[in-house]
Structure formats: C-alpha cells, structure tokens
Design an enzyme around this catalytic site. Structure first.
Site, PDB file in Angstrom:
ATOM      1  N   TYR A 143       0.826  -1.216   0.000  1.00  0.00           N
ATOM      2  CA  TYR A 143       0.000   0.000   0.000  1.00  0.00           C
ATOM      3  C   TYR A 143       0.856   1.259   0.000  1.00  0.00           C
ATOM      4  O   TYR A 143       0.419   2.318  -0.426  1.00  0.00           O
ATOM      5  CB  TYR A 143      -0.898   0.039   1.247  1.00  0.00           C
ATOM      6  CG  TYR A 143      -2.227  -0.647   1.104  1.00  0.00           C
ATOM      7  CD1 TYR A 143      -2.304  -1.977   0.725  1.00  0.00           C
ATOM      8  CD2 TYR A 143      -3.415   0.034   1.376  1.00  0.00           C
ATOM      9  CE1 TYR A 143      -3.528  -2.615   0.613  1.00  0.00           C
ATOM     10  CE2 TYR A 143      -4.639  -0.597   1.274  1.00  0.00           C
ATOM     11  CZ  TYR A 143      -4.692  -1.918   0.887  1.00  0.00           C
ATOM     12  OH  TYR A 143      -5.893  -2.532   0.787  1.00  0.00           O
ATOM     13  N   LYS A 193       2.858 -15.563   2.889  1.00  0.00           N
ATOM     14  CA  LYS A 193       3.033 -16.329   1.647  1.00  0.00           C
ATOM     15  C   LYS A 193       4.513 -16.636   1.527  1.00  0.00           C
ATOM     16  O   LYS A 193       5.178 -16.269   0.555  1.00  0.00           O
ATOM     17  CB  LYS A 193       2.487 -15.506   0.463  1.00  0.00           C
ATOM     18  CG  LYS A 193       2.395 -16.249  -0.847  1.00  0.00           C
ATOM     19  CD  LYS A 193       1.313 -17.309  -0.897  1.00  0.00           C
ATOM     20  CE  LYS A 193       1.384 -18.090  -2.202  1.00  0.00           C
ATOM     21  NZ  LYS A 193       0.478 -19.267  -2.200  1.00  0.00           N
ATOM     22  N   ASP A 225      -3.404 -18.370   1.172  1.00  0.00           N
ATOM     23  CA  ASP A 225      -4.448 -19.046   0.385  1.00  0.00           C
ATOM     24  C   ASP A 225      -5.177 -20.073   1.252  1.00  0.00           C
ATOM     25  O   ASP A 225      -6.403 -20.193   1.218  1.00  0.00           O
ATOM     26  CB  ASP A 225      -3.874 -19.675  -0.898  1.00  0.00           C
ATOM     27  CG  ASP A 225      -2.584 -20.460  -0.674  1.00  0.00           C
ATOM     28  OD1 ASP A 225      -2.012 -20.400   0.440  1.00  0.00           O
ATOM     29  OD2 ASP A 225      -2.137 -21.158  -1.615  1.00  0.00           O
ATOM     30  N   ASP A 249      -6.449  -6.763   4.328  1.00  0.00           N
ATOM     31  CA  ASP A 249      -7.576  -6.087   3.666  1.00  0.00           C
ATOM     32  C   ASP A 249      -8.530  -7.135   3.098  1.00  0.00           C
ATOM     33  O   ASP A 249      -9.743  -7.088   3.323  1.00  0.00           O
ATOM     34  CB  ASP A 249      -7.036  -5.189   2.546  1.00  0.00           C
ATOM     35  CG  ASP A 249      -8.157  -4.521   1.777  1.00  0.00           C
ATOM     36  OD1 ASP A 249      -9.090  -4.004   2.417  1.00  0.00           O
ATOM     37  OD2 ASP A 249      -8.116  -4.524   0.531  1.00  0.00           O
ATOM     38  N   ASP A 253     -12.420  -8.647   4.828  1.00  0.00           N
ATOM     39  CA  ASP A 253     -13.731  -8.636   4.161  1.00  0.00           C
ATOM     40  C   ASP A 253     -14.351 -10.031   4.215  1.00  0.00           C
ATOM     41  O   ASP A 253     -15.548 -10.189   4.462  1.00  0.00           O
ATOM     42  CB  ASP A 253     -13.609  -8.213   2.687  1.00  0.00           C
ATOM     43  CG  ASP A 253     -13.827  -6.716   2.496  1.00  0.00           C
ATOM     44  OD1 ASP A 253     -13.448  -5.949   3.402  1.00  0.00           O
ATOM     45  OD2 ASP A 253     -14.371  -6.324   1.443  1.00  0.00           O
TER      46      ASP A 253
HETATM   47  C1  IPM Z   1     -10.318  -0.932   4.170  1.00  0.00           C
HETATM   48  C2  IPM Z   1     -10.558  -0.338   2.806  1.00  0.00           C
HETATM   49  C3  IPM Z   1      -9.385   0.544   2.435  1.00  0.00           C
HETATM   50  C4  IPM Z   1      -8.141  -0.317   2.428  1.00  0.00           C
HETATM   51  C5  IPM Z   1      -9.522   1.288   1.084  1.00  0.00           C
HETATM   52  C6  IPM Z   1     -10.788   2.124   1.035  1.00  0.00           C
HETATM   53  C7  IPM Z   1      -8.317   2.103   0.759  1.00  0.00           C
HETATM   54  O1  IPM Z   1     -10.778  -1.340   1.873  1.00  0.00           O
HETATM   55  O2  IPM Z   1     -10.166  -0.158   5.126  1.00  0.00           O
HETATM   56  O3  IPM Z   1     -10.281  -2.146   4.269  1.00  0.00           O
HETATM   57  O4  IPM Z   1      -7.863  -1.019   1.445  1.00  0.00           O
HETATM   58  O5  IPM Z   1      -7.437  -0.317   3.432  1.00  0.00           O
HETATM   59 MG    MG Z   2     -10.932  -3.289   2.706  1.00  0.00          MG
END
Ligand code: IPM
Ligand code: MG
Length: 358
Positions: A143, A193, A225, A249, A253
């Site tokens: 990032y 990884k 993975d 990240d 999710d």
């Molecule tokens: C998160 C989001 C952010 C990230 C984006 C919006 C830059 O997806 O906080 O998980 O990737 O960190």
């Molecule tokens: Mg995110």
C-alpha cells in the site's frame, strides 16, 4: 470525564451512520456521567468537493488535538480511480493512517447468536461459533511502497507496486497480536506467503522470534491461500490472526461476511501514541446513501471499541455491545441482515432501538 472526539463523517452513508453513533455516545455520556465534545474534520470525497483535495492541510493536526477519531466511510464513484490521486478519497484514508502512525488495525469478527441465520456457512460450522480478531498491519507493505508506471519498447505500458517490510515494522505488529492474544484465547495464527515472497520469509522469521517470547501463546503459520479457505471451512479455529496490509484487507472482508454482514463489523486503528481511529470496516455504499437504509451497527460498535481502547471505559463499551445484542434479539433488522419476510428497520430506527437498550 470529558473527551474530545474528531468526527470524519465522510461520504455516502458515512454521515447517517456517524449521526446515529453520536446519539448513542451521548446516551452513554448521560448514563455514565461523561461529556463528549465533537469536532468535525473534512476528509474524503466531500473534502474534494469542498476544497479541491481529499486530504486538506492540517487534517492530522486537527485529529491530534482530539482524544480519538471516529470515521464513517469515504469514497464513491464520483471520485473514482480516473481522478488525480489528491482528489481520491482512498488517498486521504491512507494518508491519515500513515500520518497518525496507525500501524495496527484490529478487526474483530464475531458471529452474534441472534444472527446465526445470517451466517452463510453450514449450520454445523456456524454452531461452533466465530470469534476471531484480525490484526492487520496498516501502514506498510504494498500500500505504501514505491509505484511506477513507464513505457516499454515492446510490451506497452508496465507498472510496478513495491512490497517492502522491515523487521521493525513486523515486530511491532507481531507484538500487538501476541499481546491481544493474551487478553483472549491465547492463540496467534500468522498469515503469510512465505513459500513465494521474500517479505513473507522475513515476516515468518520475526514472528517465530516473538513466539519464543510468548511461550504461553499457541502459535501457527498459515499460508494466505489456505487461510482464505480455512475461514469458510472452520473459522472457529482462529483466535488472533495477524497479517500484512493487503492480505489483511482481503481476509477481513471475508471474515466479516461469514459473520452475516459486512455492516456489523467495527475496527480500531492504533499506533503507539494517541489518538486512535475507529471506523466500520465497510465502505460508503453510495447506492443506498441518504435513504435511511444503512446499518449503523458497525459504526456504533466502533464507538464501543473507542471507549474500551482509547478511554479505558470498559463498562461503557460493554453497555453499547449489550444494547446492540438486545436490539438484535428483539428482532430489529436493517435490510442487510433481514431474513426473508422479516420487517426491515431504517438506519434511524435501528439507532433508536440500540439507544433504548442502554
Ligand atoms: C479498508 C478499505 C481501504 C483499504 C480502502 C478504502 C483504501 O478497503 O479499510 O479495508 O484497502 O485499506
Ligand atoms: Mg478493505
């Protein structure tokens, strides 16, 4: 006590969910005898619209003058990836994380009993329960590495994104993970990884060193993975999961979805000094913005994390979490978590239901 809280309402559903959260915090203040002073901080697409850049000068200083920061959500198609970097909301989010030194992102994923039906996993799997804490490195890795874009003679345009990690960066996030594990079920799963990436081989070596310092905490290496697969196969096996920025990240999710909805999960981003930043892990959901449809729970639970971690107010944090559980047990559902035939409440109704239980 008196606390000063910076509010980054942001874009999309951000303002609505922050509004409900402020009302919850004020109710807690009334009940427990605290006062909260709020300072609005402009950041994200709304800042681009107002002043031409998503991260106005002085943003970090404003935040640093407060005890903690609460962020709704930033982003939206209006300020898409075709816009220059300084106008993109994501740039602002990364900048504030970096400038406040918020290297540790804590993302708990808990399956609430009232929402077991919303869990997309097999019933037997859900019954084993899910209660894990993702500890994501937040200010390093790909990032923040050098990016390049250049013409090649024969392959058209080529781009690179550099993933770099230092021992120091790995060690401090690793330590957080082991410390958090000591407050929980004493298990750390470190995700990398290392069969391919050099940064992961360093990551693993540093984690092994730390594991020896924490003999009371069980430790395992998990390839990323495999971790993605284990999260849907048997998430109950995880306690603390620590990983680098981009893996975290993606996996967070996934971890949020297995608990029923991404609208439920809070997060805390912290460094070594104050203030920490609290935000839901979901995005700005521009498709439902301004329609009183968004689920405010993730933001309200982020305020609970703020009380617990920044203000050491655990009874107050417990009161918020219990109120959310009660509202859900009473059957209150926003659209994202409503089952077929269940009545749907709006953002404000859900906020009210939670306040009524405080
Ligand atoms: C998160 C989001 C952010 C990230 C984006 C919006 C830059 O997806 O906080 O998980 O990737 O960190
Ligand atoms: Mg995110």
């Amino acid at each position: 006590m008196h606390y000063k809280i910076a509010l980054i309402r942001g874009d999309g559903i951000g303002p609505e969910i922050v509004n409900e959260t402020v009302k919850v915090m004020d109710k807690i203040g009334e009940k427990f005898g605290h006062t909260f002073e709020y300072g609005d901080v402009l950041l994200g697409g709304c800042a681009t619209d107002a002043v031409g850049v998503s991260y106005p000068d002085g943003t970090a200083e404003l935040c640093k003058s407060c005890d903690a920061v609460l962020l709704g959500a930033v982003g939206g198609p209006k300020w898409g990836s075709d816009k220059p970097a300084e106008q993109r909301p994501e740039t602002a989010l990364l900048a504030i994380r970096k400038e406040l030194g918020l290297y540790a992102n804590l993302r708990p994923a808990v399956l609430m009993p009232a929402l077991a039906d919303a869990c997309p996993l097999k019933k037997e799997t859900a019954e084993r329960g899910i209660d894990l804490l993702m500890v994501r490195e937040l200010t390093g890795g790909i990032y923040f590495g050098r990016r390049d874009r250049y013409e090649t003679p024969d392959r058209g345009v080529e781009c690179t994104d550099l993933m770099a990690y230092s021992e120091k960066e790995i060690e401090r996030i690793g330590r957080r993970a082991f410390e958090m594990a000591r407050l929980r079920r004493r298990k750390v799963s470190s995700v990398d990884k290392a069969n391919v990436l050099e940064t992961s081989r360093l990551w693993r070596a540093v984690m092994h060193r730390l594991a020896e310092e924490y003999p009371d905490v069980a430790y395992e290496d998990v390839l990323v993975d495999n971790c993605a697969m284990q999260l849907v196969r048997d998430p109950g096996q995880f306690d603390v999961v620590v990983t680098e920025n981009m893996f975290g990240d993606i996996l967070s999710d996934e971890a949020s979805m297995i608990t029923g909805s991404i609208g439920l999960l809070p997060s805390a981003s912290m460094g070594d000094g104050a203030p920490a930043l609290y935000e839901p892990i979901h995005g700005s959901a521009p498709d439902i913005a301004g329609q009183d449809k968004a689920n405010p729970i993730a933001t309200i639970l982020s305020a609970a994390m703020m009380f617990r971690y920044s203000f050491q107010l655990s009874a107050e944090a417990d009161a918020i979490e219990a109120a959310v559980d009660k509202a859900l047990a009473e059957g209150w559902r926003t659209a994202d978590i409503a089952g077929p035939g269940e009545a749907v409440a709006g953002t404000q109704k859900m906020g009210q239901a939670i306040r009524d239980n405080i």
